[in-house]
Design an enzyme around this catalytic site. Sequence first.
Site, PDB file in Angstrom:
ATOM      1  N   ARG A 183      66.517  68.406  56.933  1.00 38.59           N
ATOM      2  CA  ARG A 183      66.098  67.973  55.517  1.00 38.59           C
ATOM      3  C   ARG A 183      64.539  68.050  55.463  1.00 38.59           C
ATOM      4  O   ARG A 183      64.098  68.490  54.095  1.00 38.59           O
ATOM      5  CB  ARG A 183      66.229  66.216  55.557  1.00 38.59           C
ATOM      6  CG  ARG A 183      67.748  66.144  55.568  1.00 38.59           C
ATOM      7  CD  ARG A 183      67.962  64.665  55.170  1.00 38.59           C
ATOM      8  NE  ARG A 183      69.450  64.583  54.856  1.00 38.59           N
ATOM      9  CZ  ARG A 183      69.892  63.307  54.705  1.00 38.59           C
ATOM     10  NH1 ARG A 183      69.065  62.299  54.452  1.00 38.59           N
ATOM     11  NH2 ARG A 183      71.437  63.173  54.469  1.00 38.59           N
ATOM     12  N   ASP A 191      64.019  50.550  43.189  1.00 33.72           N
ATOM     13  CA  ASP A 191      64.415  51.580  44.101  1.00 33.72           C
ATOM     14  C   ASP A 191      62.805  52.169  44.344  1.00 33.72           C
ATOM     15  O   ASP A 191      61.839  52.143  43.698  1.00 33.72           O
ATOM     16  CB  ASP A 191      64.968  52.723  43.745  1.00 33.72           C
ATOM     17  CG  ASP A 191      65.903  53.426  44.789  1.00 33.72           C
ATOM     18  OD1 ASP A 191      67.091  53.096  45.231  1.00 33.72           O
ATOM     19  OD2 ASP A 191      65.151  54.121  45.615  1.00 33.72           O
TER      20      ASP A 191
END
Length: 282
Positions: free
Chosen positions: A43, A147
Amino acid sequence: MPETSTGAAARLSAHEFERIRQLARVKFGLDLKEGKQELVAARLGKKMREQGFASYREYCDHVIADSSGSALIDLVDALTTNFTSFLREPAHFEFLRESILPDLKGRDPVTVWCAACATGEEAYSIAFCLLEELGRSFTRCRVLATDISTRALAAAEAGVYPGDRAHALPPDWVRRYLLRGEGQWKGSVRVKPEVRRVVEFRRLNLMEALDSIARVPVIFCRNVMIYFDRQTQEDLVRRLTARLEIGGYLLTGHSESLVSRRDNLQYVRPAVYRKTAENGSR
Ligand SMILES: C[S@@+](CC[C@H](N)C(=O)[O-])C[C@H]1O[C@@H](n2cnc3c(N)ncnc32)[C@H](O)[C@@H]1O
């Protein structure tokens, strides 16, 4: 193995993995397990290449030195998933409509906090339920959606989704609350502006103080605690409970049942807990 921008292979050494682990734990409460080294390398390798860093060491130095915090946000984006969907884990939405909202009918406004809202489908699903149960009053229904990911929040605020995502919603909700795209937007749906205004999106790291959140009768905090270690989860549950009114409900992901019993948080049904008393915490 990821390639660097120069074409040479970059290796995530045990030392750099440990630095990333520490950073992720301290800043975001993320618990990157030993076996996750490959996943993290894959990633972050992509991020690293995109940003032109030749090694993980250079990339880590940059993340630590960047005082704007945007490199850290990029890092958390790469390490977590924003997967979500409309009416995900539908039993919670049935419970909200059938068991929670009837008791809140006398209130104005009714506010639900959707913590870790990702790209917004969960927050809008809550808004649809509020509108259905509270007489479609766009001013009475409020959802605070937070978030850590600015990228996810930008998508949430836009409220544009591939049309097939709407298949999870009843057809009359689709008609009432969504617009179908035309021209270049054909195949997409967009949440109607009056419904988007019901939801306030705000960036919030759940590892930081939650005092800015007014007490609410319902908190959805689902499918984010799985990323945290046990201690961080327990601490978060205590701080979330402090943001609940007495009698208020905490809804967690169905794979995140709170195993340790808490005196002021009563188990109601799978992944639903109710606050019974003050805990005297922040
Ligand atoms: C898998 S999604 C869950 C979305 C939604 N709650 C659901 O259940 O469908 C997890 C979200 O948690 C967010 N997240 C991860 N760590 C966080 C933190 N420390 N504070 C706030 N949000 C965080 C991620 O950005 C991501 O959007």
